[in-house]
Design a protein around this motif. Structure first.
Motif, short mmCIF file in Angstrom:
data_model
loop_
_atom_site.label_atom_id
_atom_site.label_comp_id
_atom_site.label_asym_id
_atom_site.label_seq_id
_atom_site.Cartn_x
_atom_site.Cartn_y
_atom_site.Cartn_z
N ALA A 76 3.48 7.83 14.10
CA ALA A 76 4.62 8.74 13.90
C ALA A 76 5.52 8.68 15.12
O ALA A 76 5.08 8.39 16.23
CB ALA A 76 4.13 10.17 13.67
N GLY A 77 6.80 8.98 14.92
CA GLY A 77 7.75 8.97 16.02
C GLY A 77 8.16 7.57 16.40
O GLY A 77 7.78 6.58 15.77
N PRO B 24 7.27 4.08 13.17
CA PRO B 24 6.09 4.20 12.32
C PRO B 24 5.84 2.93 11.51
O PRO B 24 6.77 2.25 11.10
CB PRO B 24 6.43 5.37 11.40
CG PRO B 24 7.44 6.16 12.15
CD PRO B 24 8.23 5.14 12.94
N LYS B 25 4.57 2.61 11.32
CA LYS B 25 4.11 1.44 10.57
C LYS B 25 4.31 0.13 11.33
O LYS B 25 4.21 -0.94 10.75
CB LYS B 25 4.80 1.31 9.21
CG LYS B 25 4.63 2.47 8.29
CD LYS B 25 5.31 2.14 6.98
CE LYS B 25 5.47 3.37 6.13
NZ LYS B 25 6.18 3.08 4.90
N GLN B 26 4.61 0.20 12.62
CA GLN B 26 4.82 -1.01 13.39
C GLN B 26 3.75 -1.16 14.46
O GLN B 26 3.20 -0.16 14.95
CB GLN B 26 6.20 -1.02 14.03
CG GLN B 26 7.32 -1.11 13.00
CD GLN B 26 8.68 -1.17 13.65
OE1 GLN B 26 8.92 -0.57 14.68
NE2 GLN B 26 9.59 -1.90 13.02
N ALA B 27 3.47 -2.41 14.82
CA ALA B 27 2.46 -2.71 15.84
C ALA B 27 3.10 -3.48 16.98
O ALA B 27 4.11 -4.18 16.80
CB ALA B 27 1.34 -3.54 15.22
N GLU C 34 -1.07 -6.66 4.63
CA GLU C 34 -1.78 -6.16 5.80
C GLU C 34 -0.86 -5.39 6.73
O GLU C 34 -1.22 -4.35 7.27
CB GLU C 34 -2.39 -7.31 6.60
CG GLU C 34 -3.58 -7.96 6.00
CD GLU C 34 -4.04 -9.10 6.89
OE1 GLU C 34 -5.15 -8.99 7.43
OE2 GLU C 34 -3.28 -10.09 7.03
N ALA C 35 0.33 -5.93 6.95
CA ALA C 35 1.26 -5.36 7.90
C ALA C 35 1.89 -4.06 7.41
O ALA C 35 2.38 -3.28 8.22
CB ALA C 35 2.36 -6.37 8.22
N THR C 36 1.87 -3.82 6.11
CA THR C 36 2.55 -2.64 5.59
C THR C 36 1.62 -1.60 4.97
O THR C 36 2.04 -0.48 4.74
CB THR C 36 3.59 -3.04 4.52
OG1 THR C 36 2.92 -3.74 3.47
CG2 THR C 36 4.68 -3.89 5.12
N GLY C 37 0.39 -1.93 4.71
CA GLY C 37 -0.47 -1.00 3.97
C GLY C 37 -1.47 -0.23 4.80
O GLY C 37 -2.38 0.38 4.26
#
Length: 193
Positions: free
Chosen positions: A100-101, A127-130, A29-32
């Motif tokens: 992005a960024g 990117p890809k982080q919450a 979930e966290a990466t896709g």
């Protein structure tokens, strides 16, 4: 939550304020979520995102384009409008997904701690982080040029906000489209999902 946001965002909205109140989120979930989200956003933008040009605004150094949300929460596509350090007082439970960024986030206990440069917590979000934040949190943000995020909130963004003029909205939307297309192209070509 809705078709736009990853499912784990709901769990981030429901987490408590205690240090042990961290929701279970699987690695998948966290990466896709990045490529499907970027594709969905591109599709929305191709369809014109009805009403977005009349309700787009600038707040806290970001141009914000409202996105459709079916659950009563407010969702925005945020594009860095300035790379200066700006304050962002959290007035509603918020979840930020970095598309992005990078975004350097400093969290402060009190507003007067910002000029004194005494953060309680500092983190770079890429990117890809919450990032999830609760009401009452005082943040200072420094964004890289071209940073793009999706911001989900329980309630609409509180001021100060400035409406984005129609011509400016077109420029912001075009910049966002280019960034989203690069994200999709990079993750698809690079074999990342």
């Amino acid at each position: 939550m809705n078709d736009l946001l990853p499912a784990f965002v709901d769990r981030l909205f429901e987490q408590g304020r205690g240090p042990g109140d961290i929701p279970e989120i699987s690695v998948a979930e966290a990466t896709g979520w990045l490529t499907p989200l970027a594709r969905h956003l591109l599709h929305l933008m191709e369809d014109g995102m009805p009403g977005a040009s009349s309700s787009a605004f600038e707040a806290h150094g970001f141009a914000c384009l409202p996105l459709p949300a079916r659950d009563g929460r407010s969702v925005y596509l945020r594009l860095a409008h300035s790379s200066q350090l700006t304050t962002w007082p959290i007035t509603s439970t918020s979840v930020l997904l970095t598309v992005a960024g990078t975004l350097e986030v400093e969290m402060y206990q009190r507003p007067e701690d910002i000029p004194a440069e005494r953060p309680q917590y500092a983190r770079a979000v890429g990117p890809k982080q919450a990032l999830a934040a609760h009401p009452g949190t005082v943040c200072a943000l420094h964004s890289s040029p071209g940073a793009l995020q999706v911001l989900a909130q329980r309630q609409p963004e509180a001021g100060p906000i400035r409406p984005v003029a129609f011509g400016e909205h077109a420029i912001v939307a075009q910049r966002a489209r280019r960034i989203l297309q690069r994200v999709v192209d990079t993750t698809t070509e690079g074999g990342m999902r």
